[in-house]
Design an enzyme around this catalytic site. Sequence first.
Site, PDB file in Angstrom:
ATOM      1  CG  HIS A  83      -9.304  -0.301   0.110  1.00 35.98           C
ATOM      2  ND1 HIS A  83      -8.625  -0.546   1.283  1.00 35.98           N
ATOM      3  CD2 HIS A  83     -10.625  -0.395   0.419  1.00 35.98           C
ATOM      4  CE1 HIS A  83      -9.495  -0.775   2.252  1.00 35.98           C
ATOM      5  NE2 HIS A  83     -10.717  -0.686   1.761  1.00 35.98           N
ATOM      6  CG  MET A 121     -11.246   2.590   2.918  1.00 31.81           C
ATOM      7  SD  MET A 121      -9.663   2.545   3.761  1.00 31.81           S
ATOM      8  CE  MET A 121      -8.569   2.834   2.380  1.00 31.81           C
ATOM      9  CB  SER A 125      -0.896   0.015   1.230  1.00 31.93           C
ATOM     10  OG  SER A 125      -1.480   1.311   1.367  1.00 31.93           O
ATOM     11  CG  MET A 169      -8.325   6.618   3.401  1.00 33.02           C
ATOM     12  SD  MET A 169      -7.248   6.689   4.840  1.00 33.02           S
ATOM     13  CE  MET A 169      -6.552   5.036   4.809  1.00 33.02           C
ATOM     14  CG  HIS A 205      -3.926  -1.778  -1.349  1.00 37.74           C
ATOM     15  ND1 HIS A 205      -5.004  -2.591  -1.634  1.00 37.74           N
ATOM     16  CD2 HIS A 205      -4.308  -1.013  -0.287  1.00 37.74           C
ATOM     17  CE1 HIS A 205      -5.994  -2.340  -0.787  1.00 37.74           C
ATOM     18  NE2 HIS A 205      -5.604  -1.375   0.041  1.00 37.74           N
ATOM     19  CG  ASP A 241      -5.982  -3.285   3.474  1.00 37.64           C
ATOM     20  OD1 ASP A 241      -4.875  -3.002   3.965  1.00 37.64           O
ATOM     21  OD2 ASP A 241      -6.682  -2.480   2.829  1.00 37.64           O
ATOM     22  CG  ASP A 252      -5.151   2.000   1.362  1.00 38.04           C
ATOM     23  OD1 ASP A 252      -6.095   1.185   1.241  1.00 38.04           O
ATOM     24  OD2 ASP A 252      -4.014   1.682   1.757  1.00 38.04           O
ATOM     25  CG  MET A 273     -11.181  -3.337   5.703  1.00 37.06           C
ATOM     26  SD  MET A 273      -9.670  -2.847   4.860  1.00 37.06           S
ATOM     27  CE  MET A 273      -8.703  -2.154   6.191  1.00 37.06           C
TER      28      MET A 273
HETATM   29  C1  DX5 Z   1      -6.105   0.948   6.145  1.00 38.19           C
HETATM   30  C2  DX5 Z   1      -5.767   0.750   4.692  1.00 38.19           C
HETATM   31  C3  DX5 Z   1      -4.646  -0.196   4.526  1.00 38.19           C
HETATM   32  C4  DX5 Z   1      -3.379   0.267   5.125  1.00 38.19           C
HETATM   33  C5  DX5 Z   1      -2.601  -0.940   5.565  1.00 38.19           C
HETATM   34  O1  DX5 Z   1      -7.206   1.764   6.271  1.00 38.19           O
HETATM   35  O2  DX5 Z   1      -6.857   0.247   3.976  1.00 38.19           O
HETATM   36  O3  DX5 Z   1      -4.459  -0.562   3.166  1.00 38.19           O
HETATM   37  O4  DX5 Z   1      -2.586   1.032   4.245  1.00 38.19           O
HETATM   38  O5  DX5 Z   1      -1.528  -0.488   6.278  1.00 38.19           O
HETATM   39  P1  DX5 Z   1      -0.685  -1.402   7.248  1.00 38.19           P
HETATM   40  O6  DX5 Z   1      -0.121  -2.510   6.421  1.00 38.19           O
HETATM   41  O7  DX5 Z   1       0.317  -0.448   7.751  1.00 38.19           O
HETATM   42  O8  DX5 Z   1      -1.611  -1.899   8.308  1.00 38.19           O
HETATM   43 ZN    ZN Z   2      -6.452  -0.675   1.868  1.00 37.01          ZN
END
Ligand code: DX5
Ligand code: ZN
Length: 218
Positions: A67, A69, A9, A38, A34, A176, A36, A138
């Site tokens: 991904h 969110m 990620s 948000m 990956h 994840d 993320d 998750m």
């Molecule tokens: C969390 C994200 C993850 C995150 C994982 O909200 O969806 O993808 O980047 O990070 P680590 O591997 O540090 O837990």
């Molecule tokens: Zn993620």
Amino acid sequence: MHLPIIAPSVLAADFSSLTGGLALIASSGAEWIHLDVMDGCFVPNISFGPKMVGDLRPHSSQIFDVHLMIRNPLNFVEEFAQAGADYITIHVEAGVHSHRTLQAIHGTGKKAGISIVPSTPVSFIEPLLPFVDLVLVMTVNPGYGGQPIIPECFEKVRALAAMRESGKGDYLISVDGGINESTAKTAREAGVDVLVAGTSFFGAADKAVLVGRLKGLS
Ligand code: DX5
Ligand code: ZN
């Protein structure tokens, strides 16, 4: 047991040099990237949007595993598809009409994923399983990298693998959050296909060694 795909990620990378982060991933042996996204609403943090994905796209030929969110992800399906996402994963908790959003993702020609937070049971997405290419379990509450894993979530991986075995769908199972060498072992034993790793990947001195260990090769 097949080797899992590794999806670092970029959330844990240096945002002032994300092309550098992509280069580290490319040379490590990890297959996917990956990303993320948000929105500060569905999760208590803001990361980046479709422009970032589009700007990174020419710098990598690897699979972009996006991904989302974000609330009401249907509003952004087209933009992320055009930005160059390969997989677009939405949260079932982020809107009422997940099936419609998954249809829209497939309508753009992209692969569609559904994700569940730790408090959502697998039964909640069971009706959607025939319509997805990926299920993202998750293993932390989404919003931040670097959180400790909630190992009880691996039970959902086992359940999803059993459901797939019984013909309920044809999807990859991804985990994840909090994935490192030791938690990856449990994840592999539970039957995952994709391991997302942020902190452990970007914190590793030798990323190729880490990727081998996440895959269970050493
Ligand atoms: C969390 C994200 C993850 C995150 C994982 O909200 O969806 O993808 O980047 O990070 P680590 O591997 O540090 O837990
Ligand atoms: Zn993620």
